[in-house]
Write an enzyme that holds these catalytic residues in place. Structure first.
Site, short mmCIF file in Angstrom:
data_model
loop_
_atom_site.label_atom_id
_atom_site.label_comp_id
_atom_site.label_asym_id
_atom_site.label_seq_id
_atom_site.Cartn_x
_atom_site.Cartn_y
_atom_site.Cartn_z
N VAL A 60 54.00 12.63 -9.41
CA VAL A 60 52.66 12.88 -8.86
C VAL A 60 52.63 14.21 -8.09
CG1 VAL A 60 51.00 12.05 -7.14
CG2 VAL A 60 51.99 10.47 -8.79
N LYS A 259 42.67 1.75 -6.60
CA LYS A 259 43.87 2.11 -7.36
C LYS A 259 44.54 0.86 -7.93
CE LYS A 259 47.29 4.33 -8.99
NZ LYS A 259 47.13 5.06 -10.23
N HIS A 266 44.19 -2.03 -16.18
CA HIS A 266 44.85 -1.35 -17.31
C HIS A 266 45.94 -2.26 -17.88
CE1 HIS A 266 43.70 2.67 -15.20
NE2 HIS A 266 42.66 2.02 -15.67
N ASN A 274 47.70 -6.79 -26.72
CA ASN A 274 48.93 -7.23 -27.38
C ASN A 274 48.84 -8.69 -27.81
OD1 ASN A 274 50.10 -4.74 -27.16
ND2 ASN A 274 51.24 -5.21 -25.30
N CYS A 317 29.69 -21.27 -25.25
CA CYS A 317 30.55 -20.43 -26.09
C CYS A 317 31.89 -20.07 -25.46
CB CYS A 317 29.81 -19.14 -26.45
SG CYS A 317 28.36 -19.46 -27.45
N LYS A 320 34.59 -22.98 -24.93
CA LYS A 320 34.95 -23.58 -26.23
C LYS A 320 35.78 -22.62 -27.08
CE LYS A 320 31.49 -23.21 -29.43
NZ LYS A 320 32.01 -22.46 -30.56
N LYS A 373 23.55 -20.13 -16.66
CA LYS A 373 23.02 -18.86 -16.16
C LYS A 373 21.51 -18.89 -16.13
CE LYS A 373 23.37 -16.15 -20.39
NZ LYS A 373 24.06 -15.08 -21.05
N1 LIG Z 1 54.07 8.24 -11.63
C1 LIG Z 1 52.79 8.02 -11.88
O1 LIG Z 1 52.32 8.10 -13.00
C2 LIG Z 1 51.87 7.67 -10.76
C3 LIG Z 1 50.48 7.73 -10.96
C4 LIG Z 1 49.63 7.45 -9.91
C5 LIG Z 1 50.15 7.09 -8.68
N2 LIG Z 1 51.50 7.02 -8.51
C6 LIG Z 1 52.01 6.69 -7.17
O2 LIG Z 1 52.35 7.92 -6.55
C7 LIG Z 1 53.50 7.75 -5.72
C8 LIG Z 1 54.59 8.69 -6.18
O3 LIG Z 1 54.98 8.37 -7.49
P1 LIG Z 1 56.01 9.27 -8.30
O4 LIG Z 1 56.11 8.66 -9.64
O5 LIG Z 1 55.61 10.69 -8.18
O6 LIG Z 1 57.36 8.99 -7.46
P2 LIG Z 1 58.78 9.70 -7.64
O7 LIG Z 1 59.80 8.69 -7.25
O8 LIG Z 1 58.87 10.37 -8.97
O9 LIG Z 1 58.76 10.86 -6.56
C9 LIG Z 1 58.78 10.63 -5.19
C10 LIG Z 1 59.41 11.83 -4.53
O10 LIG Z 1 59.31 11.70 -3.13
C11 LIG Z 1 60.48 12.26 -2.57
N3 LIG Z 1 60.60 11.81 -1.18
C12 LIG Z 1 61.02 10.62 -0.70
N4 LIG Z 1 61.00 10.63 0.64
C13 LIG Z 1 60.54 11.85 1.02
C14 LIG Z 1 60.29 12.47 2.27
N5 LIG Z 1 60.51 11.84 3.43
N6 LIG Z 1 59.84 13.72 2.29
C15 LIG Z 1 59.61 14.39 1.13
N7 LIG Z 1 59.84 13.86 -0.10
C16 LIG Z 1 60.29 12.61 -0.14
C17 LIG Z 1 61.59 11.80 -3.49
O11 LIG Z 1 62.76 12.56 -3.33
C18 LIG Z 1 60.91 12.00 -4.84
O12 LIG Z 1 61.16 13.29 -5.34
C19 LIG Z 1 53.87 6.26 -5.82
O13 LIG Z 1 53.23 5.57 -4.79
C20 LIG Z 1 53.27 5.85 -7.15
O14 LIG Z 1 53.00 4.47 -7.19
C21 LIG Z 1 52.37 7.32 -9.52
#
Ligand SMILES: NC(=O)c1ccc[n+]([C@@H]2O[C@H](COP(=O)([O-])OP(=O)(O)OC[C@H]3O[C@@H](n4cnc5c(N)ncnc54)[C@H](O)[C@@H]3O)[C@@H](O)[C@H]2O)c1
Length: 488
Positions: A60, A259, A266, A274, A317, A320, A373
């Site tokens: 992210v 979120k 999703h 599936n 509907c 059933k 309804k």
């Molecule tokens: N991956 C996705 O597709 C996605 C999509 C939407 C939301 N999210 C959410 O976003 C968040 C991050 O997800 P991600 O997949 O990027 O995680 P990730 O594990 O890939 O990255 C997290 C990063 O944070 C760093 N980190 C940890 N502690 C830290 C600190 N104190 N200071 C600075 N950096 C620090 C880690 O070293 C790591 O690089 C999560 O809450 C996830 O649920 C993820």
């Protein structure tokens, strides 16, 4: 950058001209990859338009950093992992993702993108900090907030050493209430400052899909800006001014929950598709054709239809057909837990309504609406009928009114159903809404076919009113002493 509540205290880098950051508490550079390149940061400060720090350079954070730099912002990535920091500082993407190599290289060359392990320095040299650290699961499924707690402590300490107003925007996925109950107290304790007065705290969830993350960042399904005070979102509004699609400004818990609802939905869609595919394959039916036709219906299928929290479904509907599908799957030795769970979930919802009435501690119940309804007299598998049957079993005295239902007019399978399920229901029906409401201690609104004025004129303040069907706002009766639903 719009004025924040303490705008007069803010250090505007552009207005005052950039100052070299070194010599002002920057941590010693580490030998090797994770160290700071102070001169590069200085260049970053000079060239961009806005200064943003991004904590967590995972999937992210890295994408956000590269994309915001592409949009001409000055971006400082922060991570505890020196390898990721070094990669970004050498113009390489810390993650594998379409277009990221190009965007990171471009940001690096333009001196708009840099990274550091020094949280305090990043806070000092930015206006807005996004928190994108991981929120993984513990073994029992509970959300692990240790990274959030740690990063909030670091950011808080940075805020404590900074005079200018600052925005802290959480972007990690957090359960509703976490920002207020966990992040804000840590930020306040570590900074010695007050959220809302000395710095802003917002929540801005991320909706990107890995593999398509850059495109999703530039064209998100929507933008959600959750804030504790509406004026706090001004800076984000400006930062995201270029983003297409709708922007929703809302409370922090709503933003946090959207979120989770999105991800749950999703996941539900994947599992549903599936299971549909599984039974289709066993039945020798072409799954792809089924889903292609199914998804082409944007009126009832892929739409907001049936997505209003209210009361249980029923009628001749849905129950059933779900039973038939479940039975056929069992005949084929298939386990389809999502499809099988739908009727259980529906039954549970009726039970929630029973519990809500019983908890009121009153036994005289007036039920408005009986058919499954509004606008029909079809009583077959009506959840309102089920609710009445359960309440009668619990010793409640019930009177019912439904504009569309007259026992004398019921014929065919409709009449047969009611005679089998609850044959004496006719004796509980009253001809007018007034008659039912007047005598009731608990009034259950089970239909949207209600004249608001007529209901308001007969209700009295000590009645408990339960609105099962989630009457639209325009239909809601004003000034009720107590009126609530079971899931809204
Ligand atoms: N991956 C996705 O597709 C996605 C999509 C939407 C939301 N999210 C959410 O976003 C968040 C991050 O997800 P991600 O997949 O990027 O995680 P990730 O594990 O890939 O990255 C997290 C990063 O944070 C760093 N980190 C940890 N502690 C830290 C600190 N104190 N200071 C600075 N950096 C620090 C880690 O070293 C790591 O690089 C999560 O809450 C996830 O649920 C993820």
């Amino acid at each position: 950058m719009p004025a924040g509540p303490r705008a007069r205290d803010r250090t505007d880098l552009k207005a005052q001209g950039p100052r070299p950051p070194w010599g002002r508490g920057w941590r010693a550079e580490r030998a090797g990859g994770g160290g700071l390149d102070r001169r590069l940061i200085y260049q970053v400060m000079q060239t961009g338009t806005r200064s943003v720090s991004i904590f967590g350079l995972g999937y992210v954070g890295s994408v956000m950093a590269a994309c915001l730099a592409h949009k001409s912002n000055r971006v400082i990535g922060v991570d505890v992992n020196p390898t990721k920091v070094a990669m970004l500082n050498s113009g390489r993407s810390p993650i594998l993702e379409k277009r990221m190599d190009q965007l990171v290289a471009e940001g690096h060359q333009a001196c708009r993108l840099h990274a550091t392990t020094d949280a305090g320095a990043a806070i000092h040299e930015s206006d807005i900090s996004f928190v994108c650290v991981g929120t993984p699961s513990q073994r029992n499924g509970k959300l692990d907030l240790s990274h959030i707690e740690h990063v909030c402590g670091e950011i808080g300490r940075g805020l404590g050493r900074k005079d200018a107003y600052h925005w802290v925007v959480l972007r990690s996925t957090l359960l509703p209430g976490t920002t207020d109950a966990v992040a804000v107290p840590i930020l306040e304790a570590a900074s010695g400052k007050r959220a809302g007065a000395d710095f802003a705290v917002c929540y801005n969830p991320e909706f990107m899909r890995e593999g398509n993350a850059v495109t999703d960042f530039f064209q998100p399904p929507f933008t959600i800006l959750g804030s504790r005070h509406t004026q706090d979102v001004a800076a984000l509004r400006e930062l995201y001014a270029w983003v297409p699609g709708r922007t929703f400004e809302t409370s922090v818990p709503v933003a946090e929950m959207v979120k989770y609802v999105s991800n749950a939905y999703h996941a539900l869609k994947v599992s549903f598709a599936n299971e549909v595919g599984t039974i289709c394959k066993q039945l020798g039916v072409d799954t792809e054709s089924v889903m292609e036709i199914f998804t082409s219906d944007t009126k009832l299928n892929i739409s907001d239809a049936y997505l209003t929290p209210g009361f249980a479904f029923g009628g001749s509907c849905l129950p059933k057909d779900l039973r038939a599908l479940g039975y056929r799957a069992r005949e084929l030795d298939l386990r389809l837990p999502v499809i099988e769970a739908i009727l259980l979930s529906n039954q549970e919802h009726v039970e929630r309504a029973v519990e809500a009435v019983l908890q009121a501690g009153k036994r005289r119940v007036g039920m408005l609406g009986l058919s499954f309804k509004a606008g029909t007299d079809d009583l077959r598998e009506s959840p309102q009928v089920q609710l009445i049957k359960r309440l009668l079993g619990e010793g409640c005295q019930i009177r019912i009114w439904d504009r569309d239902v007259s026992m004398g007019r019921l014929i065919g399978s409709n009449r047969q159903f009611i005679e089998e399920v609850i044959p004496h229901i006719g004796s509980l029906l009253a001809p007018t809404l007034e008659e039912v409401v007047k005598e009731a201690e608990v009034v259950i609104v089970g239909t949207i076919s209600i004249d608001k004025g007529a209901l308001a004129s007969v209700l009295h303040p000590d009645q408990f009113v339960m609105d099962l069907v989630n009457l639209r706002k325009s239909h809601r009766t004003e000034g009720l002493p107590f009126c609530k639903g079971i899931c809204w």
